[in-house]
Design a protein around this motif. Structure first.
Motif: not given
Length: 166
Positions: A40, A42, A57, A111-112, A114-116, A118
């Protein structure tokens, strides 16, 4: 022919995706290669494999695809190469239909989504994403909407008379 898996398209590919016919249905053929271990961006610690992260995903993206009018058509394991030669075989294949390039881009910019995404990025070593068009699919999509307005078969037959009917 050079084959290079990637996780993100080049600037040239993005520009080309916005050009030409952006309003008719497309099918995206995805050839997917996974990392051994998910990584990941992050830096979070995980015990998941790349395939498991992509699985997260894959489950989440279904709703995103449907929200823009698309549909997952097929997802399966690649078992062998029947013809040709590549250095390394992909792990899975997926085929997704989008009503248009515009619809696919709307999904990617959400944006939702884009979160998925990841999880996609954590799991993928790379992929080929091949756009496929089908004139018959465009014809069918245009006419299915019209056909759906008819509640009885007789209404449909009146709208689409056969050359054999008198």
């Amino acid at each position: 022919m050079k084959v290079e898996n990637r996780v993100h398209p080049s600037d040239e590919q993005i520009t080309g995706f916005h050009e030409g016919d952006t309003d008719t249905p497309i099918y995206m053929l995805n050839l997917l290669k996974f990392k051994e271990k998910a990584e990941y961006a992050d830096g979070r610690d995980t015990l998941m494999t790349g395939a498991e992260a992509y699985g997260v995903y894959s489950k989440e993206v279904q709703a995103h695809i449907e929200k823009v009018g698309g549909k997952a058509i097929f997802f399966g394991d690649i078992s062998r190469l029947m013809l040709g030669e590549v250095e390394d075989l992909w792990d899975k294949v997926a085929i997704v239909m989008y009503p248009s390039r515009k619809a696919m881009m709307a999904m990617i910019k959400n944006p939702d989504y884009q979160e998925s995404s990841k999880h996609r990025e954590a799991g993928l070593e790379g992929q080929l994403n091949i756009e496929v068009k089908n004139d018959r699919a465009t014809f069918l999509q245009n006419h299915v909407q019209r056909w759906n307005q008819y509640s009885r078969l007789s209404d449909l037959l009146m709208a689409y008379p056969s050359s054999h009917s008198k």
